[in-house]
Scaffold this active site. Structure first.
Site, PDB file in Angstrom:
ATOM      1  N   GLY A  41      42.822  43.641  33.853  1.00  0.00           N
ATOM      2  CA  GLY A  41      44.051  43.609  34.657  1.00  0.00           C
ATOM      3  C   GLY A  41      43.776  42.737  35.873  1.00  0.00           C
ATOM      4  O   GLY A  41      42.756  42.919  36.543  1.00  0.00           O
ATOM      5  N   LYS A  42      44.683  41.791  36.145  1.00  0.00           N
ATOM      6  CA  LYS A  42      44.399  40.835  37.219  1.00  0.00           C
ATOM      7  C   LYS A  42      44.164  41.537  38.563  1.00  0.00           C
ATOM      8  O   LYS A  42      43.276  41.148  39.331  1.00  0.00           O
ATOM      9  CB  LYS A  42      45.534  39.816  37.325  1.00  0.00           C
ATOM     10  CG  LYS A  42      45.645  38.954  36.071  1.00  0.00           C
ATOM     11  CD  LYS A  42      46.667  37.865  36.223  1.00  0.00           C
ATOM     12  CE  LYS A  42      46.997  37.240  34.869  1.00  0.00           C
ATOM     13  NZ  LYS A  42      45.827  36.747  34.124  1.00  0.00           N
ATOM     14  N   THR A 194      44.148  25.610  40.533  1.00  0.00           N
ATOM     15  CA  THR A 194      42.858  25.648  39.849  1.00  0.00           C
ATOM     16  C   THR A 194      42.952  24.800  38.577  1.00  0.00           C
ATOM     17  O   THR A 194      43.985  24.775  37.913  1.00  0.00           O
ATOM     18  CB  THR A 194      42.457  27.104  39.512  1.00  0.00           C
ATOM     19  OG1 THR A 194      43.483  27.691  38.695  1.00  0.00           O
ATOM     20  CG2 THR A 194      42.281  27.932  40.773  1.00  0.00           C
ATOM     21  N   GLY A 196      40.457  24.853  35.984  1.00  0.00           N
ATOM     22  CA  GLY A 196      39.421  25.301  35.045  1.00  0.00           C
ATOM     23  C   GLY A 196      38.076  24.689  35.401  1.00  0.00           C
ATOM     24  O   GLY A 196      37.637  24.747  36.554  1.00  0.00           O
ATOM     25  N   GLY A 199      37.399  22.421  38.609  1.00  0.00           N
ATOM     26  CA  GLY A 199      37.418  22.855  40.004  1.00  0.00           C
ATOM     27  C   GLY A 199      38.808  23.194  40.500  1.00  0.00           C
ATOM     28  O   GLY A 199      39.635  23.741  39.756  1.00  0.00           O
ATOM     29  N   GLY A 226      39.614  33.225  36.972  1.00  0.00           N
ATOM     30  CA  GLY A 226      40.663  32.940  37.959  1.00  0.00           C
ATOM     31  C   GLY A 226      40.816  34.093  38.946  1.00  0.00           C
ATOM     32  O   GLY A 226      41.131  33.880  40.121  1.00  0.00           O
ATOM     33  N   ASP A 227      40.594  35.303  38.479  1.00  0.00           N
ATOM     34  CA  ASP A 227      40.708  36.470  39.369  1.00  0.00           C
ATOM     35  C   ASP A 227      39.599  36.451  40.420  1.00  0.00           C
ATOM     36  O   ASP A 227      39.829  36.764  41.592  1.00  0.00           O
ATOM     37  CB  ASP A 227      40.647  37.770  38.556  1.00  0.00           C
ATOM     38  CG  ASP A 227      41.812  37.869  37.589  1.00  0.00           C
ATOM     39  OD1 ASP A 227      42.906  37.368  37.924  1.00  0.00           O
ATOM     40  OD2 ASP A 227      41.636  38.423  36.496  1.00  0.00           O
ATOM     41  N   GLY A 262      33.617  39.579  29.414  1.00  0.00           N
ATOM     42  CA  GLY A 262      34.476  40.556  30.091  1.00  0.00           C
ATOM     43  C   GLY A 262      34.948  40.071  31.446  1.00  0.00           C
ATOM     44  O   GLY A 262      34.238  39.333  32.140  1.00  0.00           O
TER      45      GLY A 262
HETATM   46  O1  RIB Z   1      42.998  37.460  34.337  1.00  0.00           O
HETATM   47  C1  RIB Z   1      42.448  38.170  33.274  1.00  0.00           C
HETATM   48  C2  RIB Z   1      43.209  39.414  33.022  1.00  0.00           C
HETATM   49  O2  RIB Z   1      44.509  39.077  32.578  1.00  0.00           O
HETATM   50  C3  RIB Z   1      42.649  40.307  31.945  1.00  0.00           C
HETATM   51  O3  RIB Z   1      41.704  41.230  32.438  1.00  0.00           O
HETATM   52  C4  RIB Z   1      43.896  40.946  31.353  1.00  0.00           C
HETATM   53  O4  RIB Z   1      43.970  42.324  31.554  1.00  0.00           O
HETATM   54  C5  RIB Z   1      45.077  40.219  31.967  1.00  0.00           C
HETATM   55  O5  RIB Z   1      45.654  40.943  32.964  1.00  0.00           O
END
Ligand code: RIB
Length: 280
Positions: A41-42, A194, A196, A199, A226-227, A262
């Site tokens: 989840g982001k 972004t 990828g 950069g 990205g998160d 992950g």
């Molecule tokens: O940014 C990656 C996330 O996008 C994953 O963990 C997935 O749950 C979606 O929300």
């Protein structure tokens, strides 16, 4: 100086990750070599990444009352994220169906579940200096965050429409190339795009003013990179760092996040990011 207190308002999902040689094309079926259940989840990924970077962070989101919700909540708390503002709803916790190919590239479909039950009324933003949010929760929640938080960094993922005043009210917007395409960039003061493995760039009113190249890494899994980028950039902004330095810090953090499977499998510490920057 008191460290900034950062809130992450967003989604928490169970990620069901299938690894396959090549991602399926529309209409195609491919066979996976493995299937894993991982926290994701982001919003939750960004909160976990902030904690790994040493930030004081609170997660504000909605989980189901099912076992998946308990599991995600315990995982965030174990990573040092303040989960006191999380609400629960009698529905299934959000789930993401993810395919990852041999080069680490991915495809994601999110079934939002409880994430969609988060409401503006349930938002507790007290004492937060900066809020980081994304768009896997209702748009009304993001509008409320921007109206009420002292400063908001918006990760425009996935790309959903928002009122122009909400976009203009953000301290910064982070988007990938696809998400940036439908933004009125000339109207926005601070957008980071972004790219990828290439950069990221910072734009002011549509004009590129800075660019940062990533360190060379061999990605294993790009889910969540990205998160981590967004978490690192938001932390650098909250700490009042120079914007060019913030961009380099975030690009390096995002690259380091690709080194294990992950979304939360490879969350770098501040020291690891600094060491990576010093070596490159
Ligand atoms: O940014 C990656 C996330 O996008 C994953 O963990 C997935 O749950 C979606 O929300």
């Amino acid at each position: 100086m008191t460290p900034p207190r950062i809130g992450v308002v967003g989604s928490a999902n169970v990620d069901l990750v299938a690894r396959c040689e090549v991602l399926p094309a529309p209409g195609e079926t491919v066979m996976a070599s493995s299937l894993t259940r991982l926290p994701g989840g982001k919003g939750a990924n960004q909160a976990a990444a902030l904690a790994a970077l040493g930030a004081e962070v609170a997660f504000v989101g909605c989980l189901g009352t099912d076992e998946s919700g308990d599991w995600l909540l315990a995982g965030l708390a174990a990573r040092g994220v303040d989960v006191d503002r999380v609400v629960r709803h009698e529905t299934a916790t959000g789930t993401a169906l993810i395919a990852v190919d041999g080069s680490g590239e991915n495809l994601i479909v999110v079934a939002p579940g409880a994430n969609d039950a988060l409401t503006p009324d349930a938002l507790d933003l007290a004492g937060l200096d900066l809020v980081l949010c994304q768009l896997e929760v209702p748009v009304a929640v993001v509008e409320a965050v921007v109206a009420r938080a002292p400063a908001t960094v918006l990760n425009r993922a996935p790309a959903r429409a928002l009122p122009p005043e909400t976009l203009a009210g953000c301290r910064a917007i982070v988007a990938n190339e696809h998400e940036a395409r439908s933004l009125a960039l000339a109207e926005l003061a601070h957008v980071v795009v972004t790219h990828g493995a290439e950069g990221a760039t910072r734009l002011e009113r549509g004009v590129e003013v800075a660019r940062a190249e990533p360190p060379r890494v061999t990605p294993v899994d790009t889910v969540g990179a990205g998160d981590v980028f967004c978490a690192a950039y938001a932390l650098a902004l909250a700490q009042g760092r120079d914007l060019d330095e913030a961009l380099r810090f975030a690009v390096a953090a995002g690259a380091l996040a690709t080194l294990a499977p992950g979304a939360q499998g490879s969350l770098p510490t501040r020291e690891e990011v600094e060491a990576c920057l010093a070596a490159s």
